[in-house]
Design an enzyme around this catalytic site. Sequence first.
Site, mmCIF file in Angstrom:
data_model
loop_
_atom_site.group_PDB
_atom_site.id
_atom_site.type_symbol
_atom_site.label_atom_id
_atom_site.label_comp_id
_atom_site.label_asym_id
_atom_site.label_seq_id
_atom_site.Cartn_x
_atom_site.Cartn_y
_atom_site.Cartn_z
ATOM 1 N N VAL A 167 0.820 -1.207 0.000
ATOM 2 C CA VAL A 167 0.000 0.000 0.000
ATOM 3 C C VAL A 167 0.857 1.261 0.000
ATOM 4 O O VAL A 167 0.408 2.338 -0.422
ATOM 5 C CB VAL A 167 -0.941 -0.016 1.227
ATOM 6 C CG1 VAL A 167 -0.162 0.108 2.527
ATOM 7 C CG2 VAL A 167 -2.013 1.066 1.132
ATOM 8 N N LYS A 168 2.098 1.144 0.456
ATOM 9 C CA LYS A 168 2.955 2.317 0.612
ATOM 10 C C LYS A 168 3.375 2.943 -0.718
ATOM 11 O O LYS A 168 3.849 4.089 -0.746
ATOM 12 C CB LYS A 168 4.205 1.957 1.419
ATOM 13 C CG LYS A 168 3.925 1.496 2.840
ATOM 14 C CD LYS A 168 3.407 2.624 3.704
ATOM 15 C CE LYS A 168 3.368 2.235 5.171
ATOM 16 N NZ LYS A 168 2.964 3.341 6.050
#
Length: 457
Positions: free
Chosen positions: A47-48
Amino acid sequence: MKENVKIYDNILETIGNTPMVRLNKIAEDIPGTVLAKVEYFNPGHSVKDRMALKMIEDAEARGELKPGGTIIECTSGNTGMGLALAAVVKGYKLICTMSDKQSKEKMDILRAMGAEIYVCPTNVAPEHPESYYSVATRLASEIPNSFYPYQYDNLSNREAHYESTGPEIWDQTDGKITHFVVGVGTGGTISGVAKYLKEQNPNVKIWGVDSYGSVFKKYHETGEFDEKEIYSYITEGIGEDILPKNVDFDLIDHFEKVTDRDGALTTRELAKKEGLLLGWSAGSAFQAIRQMKHELDENSVVVVLFHDHGSRYVGKIFNDDWMEERGFLNHKNKMAKDLVDKHRHLPLLTVNSFEPLDHAIQLMRKHQVSQLPVKEGGQFVGSLNDTKVLQAILDNPENKDKPISAVMDAPFPIVQPTDEIRSVAAKLDKNTGAALVKFGEDEYHILSRHDLVAALS
């Protein structure tokens, strides 16, 4: 090649629009529908990627990051990977500081992407000169033409999720989402998504997943930053010993703590039951749903965000030897919380010291319990057990009209959820028939001698 296939100009354009997947076997006993937002479909497998690119592009727009510059960041690995993708495509150098609890796989992958790695000790205070925060700050001050995003306080972090992750979740559920569950580290994902979802429907519940040893849950519930809450834990990517500016506590309805062991075992279970090879924090996130399932019903639509891919943890939670060394695969290595999880949703039965003993007798009979904590002024001041109560009545039937304070014993010992049950048992003697497990500032549950005998036999 099909005519409708889009050709992307570079790998950064593939970030986002990750799939939503229904959880089946593992969620059979969870009321309602449980959906997973699977973020390892991003090119950097987490997700980063979303916030890493946003921080870089916003810094470029402000003129803080110039051509040929160096990006310096403290990271648990996934933000570093997102920054590495941006650095490769855009022509920057990348330096990452990491704590020594992070997996070797994460460090090796970052080095493969051209990053320079500084490994820092985990068990030091954030302000210690050797912490990964301090080392990044020092390098940023020493290296010319450098940019230090500092993902914890950089609000481009949560803005990325407000602009992309939140709208995707709302669209993929046709606006039917009732609960959003996600691990909290920097706070960008939960805060950005929460802001968007609550703008669409203020009734959507936001649950943050925390680690034992982290400050988030107590701070959220009491407003107190309690350093006594801070101790070492090994789950990667969630929990903190600081309060990042990206965490908007006003948008979060509840924090649920999950143990290192429960998160690791649930991650392995997700692989075997759902075919999802995920990172450690994903297991923690689903475990939180299990612990909170009493808050759900058949109309609930729960979205849990799975942060990253399990390839970064093959030397840890997917390695039997590593798990056994920490007692995680030993069925006898149970903790206090394991014995109270099934009744944790029930309130603790207590009596007040000034009440007549007969009230305690009636309460024991009604609920079929043999032990009761005694309170006075909101504090635990004593305890009762059925043996002591019986003896008091045999000595003098009129004792049932006396205040409980006249016959009570010393308070039950208080233990932590992660205390191993053998250490809890060692705190009991012939006059102490139970212990109280402290989960939060005002949340306690009782663990009886009978519970311990059953677990140890």
